[in-house]
Design an enzyme around this catalytic site. Structure first.
Site, PDB file in Angstrom:
ATOM      1  N   HIS A  32      37.158  31.463  30.483  1.00  0.00           N
ATOM      2  CA  HIS A  32      35.938  31.168  31.167  1.00  0.00           C
ATOM      3  C   HIS A  32      34.960  32.323  31.639  1.00  0.00           C
ATOM      4  CE1 HIS A  32      37.827  27.455  33.277  1.00  0.00           C
ATOM      5  NE2 HIS A  32      37.129  27.112  32.287  1.00  0.00           N
ATOM      6  N   HIS A  77      41.718  34.374  30.783  1.00  0.00           N
ATOM      7  CA  HIS A  77      41.357  33.152  29.987  1.00  0.00           C
ATOM      8  C   HIS A  77      39.882  33.185  29.802  1.00  0.00           C
ATOM      9  CE1 HIS A  77      40.377  32.297  34.183  1.00  0.00           C
ATOM     10  NE2 HIS A  77      39.746  31.069  33.685  1.00  0.00           N
ATOM     11  N   HIS A 104      42.687  24.467  39.475  1.00  0.00           N
ATOM     12  CA  HIS A 104      43.283  25.453  40.142  1.00  0.00           C
ATOM     13  C   HIS A 104      44.361  24.924  41.433  1.00  0.00           C
ATOM     14  CE1 HIS A 104      39.940  28.127  38.926  1.00  0.00           C
ATOM     15  NE2 HIS A 104      39.146  27.263  39.179  1.00  0.00           N
ATOM     16  N   ASP A 108      43.294  32.485  36.863  1.00  0.00           N
ATOM     17  CA  ASP A 108      43.230  30.929  37.095  1.00  0.00           C
ATOM     18  C   ASP A 108      44.595  30.366  36.934  1.00  0.00           C
ATOM     19  OD1 ASP A 108      40.772  31.829  38.206  1.00  0.00           O
ATOM     20  OD2 ASP A 108      39.595  30.558  36.828  1.00  0.00           O
ATOM     21  N   ASP A 154      33.271  33.382  33.995  1.00  0.00           N
ATOM     22  CA  ASP A 154      33.678  34.231  35.236  1.00  0.00           C
ATOM     23  C   ASP A 154      34.864  35.194  34.816  1.00  0.00           C
ATOM     24  OD1 ASP A 154      35.388  31.995  35.199  1.00  0.00           O
ATOM     25  OD2 ASP A 154      35.648  32.225  37.461  1.00  0.00           O
ATOM     26  N   HIS A 155      35.599  35.201  33.823  1.00  0.00           N
ATOM     27  CA  HIS A 155      36.692  36.175  33.756  1.00  0.00           C
ATOM     28  C   HIS A 155      36.516  36.877  32.161  1.00  0.00           C
ATOM     29  CE1 HIS A 155      39.389  34.244  36.841  1.00  0.00           C
ATOM     30  NE2 HIS A 155      38.276  33.432  36.545  1.00  0.00           N
TER      31      HIS A 155
HETATM   32 ZN   LIG Z   1      37.634  31.485  37.522  1.00  0.00          ZN
HETATM   33 ZN   LIG Z   2      39.029  29.536  35.092  1.00  0.00          ZN
END
Ligand SMILES: [Zn+2]
Ligand SMILES: [Zn+2]
Length: 767
Positions: A74, A72, A409, A185, A76-77
């Site tokens: 985000h 996805h 989450h 996630d 952090d990904h």
């Molecule tokens: Zn994440």
């Molecule tokens: Zn995420």
């Protein structure tokens, strides 16, 4: 030792993380099996900047990666993807869903700006990547539809909805029949705009699952929404300002849907528009159109809203967009959603520093806060916070700090339920800080403790970054039956609704793509079908097809013709060989005849032979080539050709095998290797003797030491008898009468008769 290790690594699946293991941030995982390498996600760590925010890319040769899947948008990904694609030796293919790609574009261009300002790097070189890198890499990103499967050289992967944010996908990856599910996630709660994550229809052997909330349990959603609106309501009623630091996209839209509805319902109490709500983000407007485009990927509620009102549900009645804080007039109570979500820099940080000294104000954290960020720090309710632009300056913190999680989450109950539904025997935990992750591991192990020691034992792993998890799997091969064979099985089982897949086969394609209702999980033990097993080693496909279907389903199959070739050294003239071949087969086509031996009427022995090339085709498909003293016989394997080739070889060997044959073809016979009954007993028979000797010479030339002759003393007329003994074949020739006396083998008889025929021509009186 080293061999053993190599073998182990060949059959074992390897998993390790370059980031995102025992931490939240810079997600990046590597999966290796049967020579294929898949990378999952390429994020950055929100608490770090520049190169320090990257996954440990130096620890792995990125050129080995076949496929990179981004779960996805985000940061952090996904935020180190342009770096991987433009600044490393990575040359694999990159896939993400359509909405992820659409949002990724805006998000990362914002990220480039934010980091280049916020990190304080004046030199452009210090940035992870530039706008140009982003643009160039963007065009090379491929998209995957939800529920569709893509096959890249034997790596098959399917995207499923993960909830969480718009476009978020789980990937089920299949390599050589082994299936791994990567959740990314994910959320299992239907919220205001998204559906919950799906459970893929087919089972997985390995589950790589997020563990953000560890063993924590969320409060029911209604309660959280109520708390959120009440806190905000009471703050603005007392004249305070509310700051909601949010990630620009995804969860921000969810919070806005809640607030917009509440504001409409409580319009009077809120002074009919006297308390404004702002959404401050560079990307707000751009991304609204993306959200509108993909309304069809959201849940029924939001789709209905869209259909009924015919307007974009993400254009809110009570919320205004702010691109810069300059446009904002801060006169009284207000609610402000501002990015970034973790208060590291930018709009949300500026507002925090402005509002935190006033105790009437509220900072409400709704997302997940990563360790090391301001959002995480402020939840400790410190007395002062450092100013971003001037770290020497401390700003007093008196405002109220609250956290109500709308981070999408799973909590422990949802995660456990999902893990049980997937039923994988190997569970790898990622995307979680060490402590909650460790607690989750213990909780899972105790939950599955009854299976311990059984075949179904569940193994749970929580490796650190760069630590390899090796999982061994038994090589169970499952073939997919296709075509007529399926009918055979269904007839045998009395089923009329024909499935495409039979047996213990992968049901994934069937569920996703076909309309068949009947699935046979296991073939009845009594049902036996036979066909041809076609194996595609590159893509790991194994199909069982009936012979008649083979061409329909495997157009790519090529027919293999086995060519046989034998080479022998010969010592006799090729004229002689040609002559024998003609006698034996008749059908001898001359291909090459550089010495023109076939166009001469001279007797074979009389013409001087050179070593030039000679080539004939016998009976259509057996090729004999002679250059100098090398005879090469070549043919395509088959019953007919093999027999012909055998006979030709017999001629070559028998013509060749006797040293006598060389002597006889060059000068007159001098039999010192055998007694010569003709010499001894028929010396005075003049013409007859000469004739018999010529025939004997020809036979010796033909059969070498397999041929012998002697006087038949039992015969009243004293006839000379020749004997041929080749293996099990024997023949007797009456040389005096020039006829075959006894021979059980017809081919041999034919050969002898043709020799006698030519011999009688040779010995015929010239006058
Ligand atoms: Zn994440
Ligand atoms: Zn995420």
């Amino acid at each position: 030792m080293s061999t053993e290790q190599t073998q182990l690594s060949k059959t074992a699946l390897k998993f390790f993380s370059l980031g995102g293991s025992n931490e939240v941030g810079r997600s990046c995982h590597i999966l290796q099996y049967k020579g294929k390498t898949v990378m999952l996600d390429a994020g950055v760590h929100p608490a770090h900047q520049g190169l320090a925010s990257l996954p440990f890319y130096d620890e792995f040769d990125l050129s080995k990666i076949d496929v990179l899947l981004i779960s996805h948008f985000h940061l952090d990904h996904a935020a180190s993807l342009p770096y991987v694609m433009q600044r490393t030796n990575f040359n694999g293919r990159v896939f993400m869903t359509h909405p992820t790609k659409a949002i990724y574009r805006w998000l990362l261009s914002d990220f480039v700006k934010v980091t280049s300002i916020g990190s304080g790097f004046s030199d452009k070189e210090e940035n992870l990547y530039t706008d140009e890198d982003l643009a160039e890499s963007f065009d090379r990103i491929e998209t995957i539809d939800f529920h569709s499967t893509i096959d890249v050289n034997g790596i098959k992967f399917t995207a499923f909805h993960a909830g969480h944010v718009l476009g978020a996908a789980m990937f089920q990856i299949e390599i050589a029949g082994l299936k791994t599910l990567f959740t990314g996630d994910y959320s299992r709660e239907t919220d205001r705009h998204l559906n919950s994550a799906e459970v893929p229809p087919s089972s997985s052997d390995i589950l790589i699952v997020e563990s953000t909330f560890g063993t924590a349990t969320h409060e029911p959603r209604v309660n959280r929404e109520k708390k959120l609106t009440q806190l905000i309501h009471s703050t603005v009623l007392r004249g305070g300002r509310v700051l909601l630091p949010v990630f620009a996209l995804g969860r921000a839209q969810e919070i806005m849907l809640i607030l917009d509805e509440f504001w409409s319902q409580h319009s009077e109490e809120l002074g009919n528009g006297q308390v404004p709500i702002f959404y401050a983000s560079n990307l707000a407007r751009k991304c609204m159109s993306v959200f509108q485009t993909y309304v069809n990927m959201m849940n029924d509620d939001i789709r209905k809203k869209f259909r009924d009102s015919q307007s974009n549900p993400f254009i809110f009645k009570n919320i205004s967009y702010l691109k810069h804080l300059d446009e904002f007039q801060d006169f009284g109570p207000s609610v402000m959603l501002a990015s970034p979500g973790m208060l590291q820099n930018g709009l949300s940080r500026d507002l925090l520093e402005k509002w935190c000294p006033d105790e009437k104000n509220l900072v409400l954290i709704t997302g997940y806060s990563v360790e090391g960020t301001m959002a995480k720090y402020i939840m400790l309710e410190p007395d002062v916070i450092p100013s971003i632009n001037n770290p020497e300056v401390s700003i007093p913190r008196r405002c109220q700090i609250e956290e109500i999680s709308f981070a999408a989450h799973v909590d422990f109950r949802e995660n456990l339920d999902f893990i049980e539904k997937i039923g994988a025997r190997n569970v790898i935990l990622v995307h979680g800080e060490s402590n909650p992750m460790g607690r989750l591991k213990s909780a899972l192990l105790s939950n599955f403790s009854s299976l311990k020691g059984t075949e179904d034992e569940v193994h749970v792993f929580n490796p650190r970054n760069c630590v390899v998890v090796e999982l061994e799997f038994k090589g169970v091969k499952v073939a997919k039956a296709i075509g007529n064979i399926v009918d055979e099985v269904t007839n045998a089982l009395g089923i009329h609704n024909v499935p495409t897949n039979v047996g213990k086969v992968d049901m994934q394609e069937e569920e996703a793509g076909s309309h068949n209702d009947v699935k046979i999980k296991e073939i009845d033990d009594e049902t036996v079908v036979s066909g041809i097993l076609v194996s595609d080693e590159k893509n790991f496909d194994l199909n069982l097809v009936s012979l008649s279907d083979l061409r329909d389903y495997h157009m790519d199959l090529s027919t293999t013709v086995l060519r046989e070739r034998q080479t022998v050294l010969i010592d006799c003239k090729k004229e002689l060989i040609y002559w024998h071949l003609c006698q034996m087969f008749g059908d001898v086509e001359v291909i090459i005849d550089e010495d023109c031996i076939t166009h001469t009427s001279e007797a074979p022995e009389k013409k001087a032979s050179t070593g030039l090339e000679f080539e004939v085709k016998i009976m259509g498909d057996v090729k004999l080539n002679i250059i100098k003293n090398v005879a090469t016989l070549e043919w395509s394997q088959g019953i007919m050709n093999d027999t012909v080739a055998d006979s030709v070889m017999a001629i070559l060997l028998s013509v060749d095998s006797s040293p006598a044959s060389v002597k006889m073809s060059s000068h007159s016979c001098n039999h010192d290797h055998c007694e010569d009954p003709v010499e001894d007993n028929v010396e005075d028979q003049h013409d007859d003797t000469w004739k018999i000797r010529q025939v004997a010479r020809l036979c010796t030339e033909q059969f070498g030491e397999c041929f012998s002759y002697k006087l038949d003393e039992a015969s009243p007329t004293g006839e000379i008898m020749g004997h041929i003994n080749i293996g099990e074949m024997t023949a007797s020739i009456n040389l005096s009468q020039m006829r075959v006396a006894k021979c059980e083998s017809n081919p041999l008889r034919g050969r002898i008769e043709s020799i006698l025929g030519i011999a009688s021509d040779l010995v015929a009186p010239l006058c």
